[in-house]
Design a protein around this motif. Structure first.
Motif, PDB file in Angstrom:
ATOM      1  N   UNK A  66      31.536  44.977  48.480  1.00  0.00           N
ATOM      2  CA  UNK A  66      31.159  43.815  48.917  1.00  0.00           C
ATOM      3  C   UNK A  66      29.361  43.714  48.758  1.00  0.00           C
ATOM      4  N   UNK A  67      28.891  43.196  48.153  1.00  0.00           N
ATOM      5  CA  UNK A  67      27.251  42.867  48.234  1.00  0.00           C
ATOM      6  C   UNK A  67      26.881  41.556  48.762  1.00  0.00           C
ATOM      7  N   UNK A  68      25.811  41.080  48.897  1.00  0.00           N
ATOM      8  CA  UNK A  68      25.318  40.018  49.305  1.00  0.00           C
ATOM      9  C   UNK A  68      25.596  38.823  48.264  1.00  0.00           C
ATOM     10  N   UNK A  69      26.007  39.223  47.095  1.00  0.00           N
ATOM     11  CA  UNK A  69      26.222  37.942  46.146  1.00  0.00           C
ATOM     12  C   UNK A  69      27.618  38.073  45.458  1.00  0.00           C
ATOM     13  N   UNK A  70      28.325  39.206  45.661  1.00  0.00           N
ATOM     14  CA  UNK A  70      29.805  39.288  45.093  1.00  0.00           C
ATOM     15  C   UNK A  70      30.535  40.133  45.667  1.00  0.00           C
ATOM     16  N   UNK A  71      31.896  40.045  45.445  1.00  0.00           N
ATOM     17  CA  UNK A  71      32.997  40.875  45.779  1.00  0.00           C
ATOM     18  C   UNK A  71      33.641  41.378  44.665  1.00  0.00           C
ATOM     19  N   UNK A  72      33.657  42.952  44.596  1.00  0.00           N
ATOM     20  CA  UNK A  72      34.289  43.404  43.289  1.00  0.00           C
ATOM     21  C   UNK A  72      35.276  44.213  43.691  1.00  0.00           C
ATOM     22  N   UNK A  73      36.541  43.784  42.916  1.00  0.00           N
ATOM     23  CA  UNK A  73      37.911  44.692  43.077  1.00  0.00           C
ATOM     24  C   UNK A  73      37.830  45.179  41.696  1.00  0.00           C
ATOM     25  N   UNK A  74      38.082  46.576  41.823  1.00  0.00           N
ATOM     26  CA  UNK A  74      38.186  47.194  40.541  1.00  0.00           C
ATOM     27  C   UNK A  74      39.350  48.373  40.682  1.00  0.00           C
ATOM     28  N   UNK A  75      40.108  48.663  39.622  1.00  0.00           N
ATOM     29  CA  UNK A  75      41.063  49.543  39.655  1.00  0.00           C
ATOM     30  C   UNK A  75      40.898  50.791  38.619  1.00  0.00           C
ATOM     31  N   UNK A  76      41.498  51.869  38.972  1.00  0.00           N
ATOM     32  CA  UNK A  76      41.293  53.139  38.136  1.00  0.00           C
ATOM     33  C   UNK A  76      39.920  53.302  37.709  1.00  0.00           C
ATOM     34  N   UNK A  77      39.877  53.780  36.439  1.00  0.00           N
ATOM     35  CA  UNK A  77      38.484  53.963  35.925  1.00  0.00           C
ATOM     36  C   UNK A  77      37.429  52.665  35.735  1.00  0.00           C
ATOM     37  N   UNK A  78      37.949  51.455  35.952  1.00  0.00           N
ATOM     38  CA  UNK A  78      37.020  50.407  36.118  1.00  0.00           C
ATOM     39  C   UNK A  78      37.314  49.367  35.007  1.00  0.00           C
ATOM     40  N   UNK A  79      38.327  49.699  33.948  1.00  0.00           N
ATOM     41  CA  UNK A  79      38.580  48.677  33.095  1.00  0.00           C
ATOM     42  C   UNK A  79      39.178  47.346  33.497  1.00  0.00           C
ATOM     43  N   UNK A  80      40.192  47.485  34.627  1.00  0.00           N
ATOM     44  CA  UNK A  80      40.673  46.355  35.234  1.00  0.00           C
ATOM     45  C   UNK A  80      39.942  45.914  36.519  1.00  0.00           C
ATOM     46  N   UNK A  81      39.207  44.823  36.325  1.00  0.00           N
ATOM     47  CA  UNK A  81      38.173  44.569  37.258  1.00  0.00           C
ATOM     48  C   UNK A  81      38.163  43.044  37.730  1.00  0.00           C
ATOM     49  N   UNK A  82      37.763  42.637  38.739  1.00  0.00           N
ATOM     50  CA  UNK A  82      37.881  41.189  39.197  1.00  0.00           C
ATOM     51  C   UNK A  82      36.892  41.095  39.969  1.00  0.00           C
ATOM     52  N   UNK A  83      35.666  40.108  39.896  1.00  0.00           N
ATOM     53  CA  UNK A  83      34.758  39.980  40.583  1.00  0.00           C
ATOM     54  C   UNK A  83      34.625  38.332  40.915  1.00  0.00           C
ATOM     55  N   UNK A  84      34.247  38.385  42.290  1.00  0.00           N
ATOM     56  CA  UNK A  84      34.056  36.784  42.964  1.00  0.00           C
ATOM     57  C   UNK A  84      32.725  36.790  43.505  1.00  0.00           C
ATOM     58  N   UNK A  85      32.041  35.567  43.158  1.00  0.00           N
ATOM     59  CA  UNK A  85      30.846  35.398  43.714  1.00  0.00           C
ATOM     60  C   UNK A  85      30.972  35.064  45.107  1.00  0.00           C
ATOM     61  N   UNK A  86      30.082  35.442  46.201  1.00  0.00           N
ATOM     62  CA  UNK A  86      30.533  35.066  47.728  1.00  0.00           C
ATOM     63  C   UNK A  86      30.236  33.670  47.854  1.00  0.00           C
ATOM     64  N   UNK A  87      29.492  33.035  47.106  1.00  0.00           N
ATOM     65  CA  UNK A  87      29.212  31.735  47.355  1.00  0.00           C
ATOM     66  C   UNK A  87      30.672  30.773  47.119  1.00  0.00           C
ATOM     67  N   UNK A  88      31.564  31.410  46.434  1.00  0.00           N
ATOM     68  CA  UNK A  88      32.756  30.785  46.061  1.00  0.00           C
ATOM     69  C   UNK A  88      33.993  31.313  47.113  1.00  0.00           C
TER      70      UNK A  88
END
Length: 154
Positions: A66-88
């Protein structure tokens, strides 16, 4: 501009890793215990192990950042990843819920959103703004995550 990391957690997908480890070990034992071990048996073993190693590399852990601008959820080596803007995200009303063992691990569709988890147990229910959907994020440190969300100005 680089965001400061407010929260970071890495969880191992224990159930997933142990299951795949047992299957790979079983394949090795069966293959090497055969009396007529030949090149075909070795090729089948290597092929099966490669097929099993790919999902392990893709899902052996889940990292939540979690950063001030986004939430990042990543699996394994990072190929499977989802980013959400904190404003959303509605970070002011996070609910702590529970994901039973039979929900499984990984990325799952729930009745009112999507579940991202590495292990059964506590999940954070976060509402997506402008939608009637939620994301559920598995965590072992729910209190720290909620405190980090309070630092974000929306």
């Amino acid at each position: 501009m680089k965001d400061n990391i407010l929260y970071s957690e890495t969880q191992r997908c224990t159930l997933f890793n142990v299951t795949f480890g047992i299957v790979m070990l079983y394949l090795l034992i069966v293959c090497f215990s055969v009396d007529n071990y030949d090149a075909i048996s070795f090729a089948v073993l290597v092929g099966a192990l490669v097929i099993l190693i790919i999902p392990v590399l893709l899902f052996y852990r889940m990292k939540t950042t979690l950063t001030s601008s986004k939430l990042i959820i990543s699996y394994g080596v990072g190929v499977v990843k989802k980013k959400f803007k904190t404003t959303d995200l509605d970070l002011s009303k996070i609910e702590i819920s529970n994901a039973p063992w039979y929900y499984g691990v990984g990325i799952r569709f729930a009745k009112d959103g999507i579940l991202y988890n590495a292990n059964p147990g506590k999940v954070l229910k976060i509402r997506l703004l402008n939608k009637e959907r939620f994301i559920y994020v598995g965590t072992a440190k729910s209190g720290e995550f909620v405190e980090s969300c309070k630092k974000i100005k929306q």
